[in-house]
Design a protein around this motif. Structure first.
Motif, mmCIF file in Angstrom:
data_model
loop_
_atom_site.group_PDB
_atom_site.id
_atom_site.type_symbol
_atom_site.label_atom_id
_atom_site.label_comp_id
_atom_site.label_asym_id
_atom_site.label_seq_id
_atom_site.Cartn_x
_atom_site.Cartn_y
_atom_site.Cartn_z
ATOM 1 N N GLN A 184 19.943 18.615 43.421
ATOM 2 C CA GLN A 184 19.730 17.410 42.774
ATOM 3 C C GLN A 184 18.540 16.857 43.466
ATOM 4 N N MET A 185 18.127 17.008 44.700
ATOM 5 C CA MET A 185 17.276 16.910 45.444
ATOM 6 C C MET A 185 15.851 17.271 44.909
ATOM 7 N N LYS A 186 15.918 18.522 44.675
ATOM 8 C CA LYS A 186 14.815 19.369 44.171
ATOM 9 C C LYS A 186 14.318 18.907 42.847
ATOM 10 N N LYS A 187 15.292 18.350 42.067
ATOM 11 C CA LYS A 187 14.887 17.715 40.745
ATOM 12 C C LYS A 187 14.226 16.385 41.088
ATOM 13 N N LYS A 188 14.614 15.847 41.833
ATOM 14 C CA LYS A 188 14.228 14.403 42.304
ATOM 15 C C LYS A 188 12.561 14.505 42.811
ATOM 16 N N LEU A 189 12.436 15.526 43.624
ATOM 17 C CA LEU A 189 11.136 15.922 44.318
ATOM 18 C C LEU A 189 10.177 16.133 43.293
ATOM 19 N N GLN A 190 10.749 17.080 42.146
ATOM 20 C CA GLN A 190 9.956 17.720 41.167
ATOM 21 C C GLN A 190 9.161 16.295 40.298
ATOM 22 N N LYS B 287 16.888 5.624 49.348
ATOM 23 C CA LYS B 287 15.502 5.723 49.935
ATOM 24 C C LYS B 287 15.401 6.491 51.232
ATOM 25 N N VAL B 288 16.174 6.504 52.035
ATOM 26 C CA VAL B 288 16.029 7.071 53.194
ATOM 27 C C VAL B 288 16.236 8.634 53.050
ATOM 28 N N GLU B 289 17.204 9.087 52.267
ATOM 29 C CA GLU B 289 17.580 10.577 51.887
ATOM 30 C C GLU B 289 16.187 10.991 51.076
ATOM 31 N N PHE B 290 15.481 10.199 50.352
ATOM 32 C CA PHE B 290 14.393 10.650 49.609
ATOM 33 C C PHE B 290 13.060 10.816 50.448
ATOM 34 N N VAL B 291 13.100 9.795 51.256
ATOM 35 C CA VAL B 291 11.990 9.859 52.141
ATOM 36 C C VAL B 291 11.980 10.952 53.139
ATOM 37 N N LYS B 292 13.427 11.143 53.650
ATOM 38 C CA LYS B 292 13.612 12.370 54.450
ATOM 39 C C LYS B 292 13.228 13.830 53.819
#
Length: 355
Positions: free
Chosen positions: A275-281, A303-308
């Protein structure tokens, strides 16, 4: 001797080396002994002798490893145990290990400075081995807390990119090794001609360049996280640095704090989450002007998780670049060297020339 001769009532000479992994207390004892040894005047005086000790860094490592014997442990096993310290579950040990590492770097840089000759070389070429050690020493100095403090102070007082501070440190390091700064810069600018097929030289050169750029970027990012304004002249200084929105600064600080307590394995697993890989993409596919807005629209916990994730991803990419100094990297590094390691003696070198 720079090591304690009696630990826990067991004579160092009589201690038996165990093949077992050292526990918490044994590792704490090793780190404490090492810190005391590296900060002692006796060690400082020892490392000043260039004839007996050609390489102060190698001697420091030797002295560090010698401390395992009196404690009754094999040096290889002991060092491996320290490499496996979990910063989250072994906070006291991790903090002591960090102190040990910083002390090691300081002792190494201090030794190089102490060995500076009274007369600087102004005509001869710099030997290959000295060039390589110069690159390593510069990289080490970039990692010291006091280096970051100097860069942050410059950002606060001068409100400009601290590249000249880094360049000044590099020039000072050249003179610590015995080469007058302007002459040394000219000699290092000859690397493409003097070492056209030396892959190791190119690797060291490119890493030195990247470490300096990354340190400058990190200082700017930390300055922003502290509430400082984006300095003028950031554009074009290495990879693009995005200004941190004041609304996101608390999340950046929290993300940074959490990352510091993660192991390498945990960081890798974090950014490999599907899921995080998709968000980053999705994020990377957005135009630069839309990325900040995307992040601000996320719920606070995300926000914290994504910035991290962004920060870890950047770290991984930088590490990957450093490890891939292979064939494709060679022409770029050589081209950078051909452009001039530094300007002429009368001109201030540019960031891209010195780093």
């Amino acid at each position: 001797s720079f090591l304690v001769s009696d630990v826990g009532g067991v004579s160092a000479a009589m201690a038996k080396v165990s093949k077992k992994k050292p526990g918490h207390q044994a590792m704490m004892d090793f780190l404490t002994i090492g810190i005391d040894m590296m900060t002692s005047e006796a060690t400082r005086e020892l490392l000043k002798d260039k004839e007996k000790i050609p390489h102060s860094g190698a001697k420091l490592i030797e002295l560090q490893r010698e401390a395992w014997g009196p404690l009754g442990y094999d040096a290889e096993i002991g060092c491996q145990a320290l490499n496996e310290v979990d910063p989250k579950g072994q906070k006291e040990l991790a903090a002591k290990k960090e102190e040990f590492m910083v002390t090691s770097m300081r002792a190494y840089i201090r030794a190089i400075h102490d060995r500076r000759p009274a007369k600087l070389e102004r005509s001869k070429n710099i030997p290959r081995g000295v060039i390589l050690e110069f690159f390593e020493a510069c990289d080490t100095r970039m990692s010291l807390p006091e280096t970051m403090e100097a860069l942050l102070l410059h950002l606060v007082e001068k409100k400009s990119v601290p590249n000249q501070v880094i360049i000044g440190m590099q020039r000072e390091m050249l003179e610590d090794f015995g080469w007058e700064a302007d002459h040394g810069c000219q000699m290092l600018g000859r690397i493409p001609e003097d070492y056209p097929n030396d892959k190791q030289m190119v690797q060291y050169f490119q890493k030195w360049q990247q470490v300096a750029q990354q340190t400058c970027m990190k200082a700017i990012q930390q300055h922003q996280a502290n509430g400082g304004e984006m300095p003028e002249g950031v554009q074009g200084q290495g990879p693009q640095i995005q200004k941190v929105d004041p609304e996101l600064i608390p999340f950046v600080k929290k993300a940074k704090s959490e990352i510091e307590n993660m192991t390498d394995k945990e960081r890798q697993e974090f950014i490999n989450d599907e899921q995080m890989k998709k968000k980053l993409q999705v994020f990377m596919n957005l135009p630069p002007e839309s990325r900040m807005s995307y992040t601000k629209k996320l719920p606070d916990d995300q926000k914290v998780e994504f910035v991290k994730a962004q920060m870890i991803f950047q770290e991984v990419m930088i590490k990957h670049i450093q490890e891939q100094h292979g064939q494709e990297a060679v022409p770029n590094a050589m081209q950078a060297a051909k452009g001039g390691y530094a300007a002429t003696p009368s001109g201030a070198p540019q960031q891209q020339d010195m780093m």
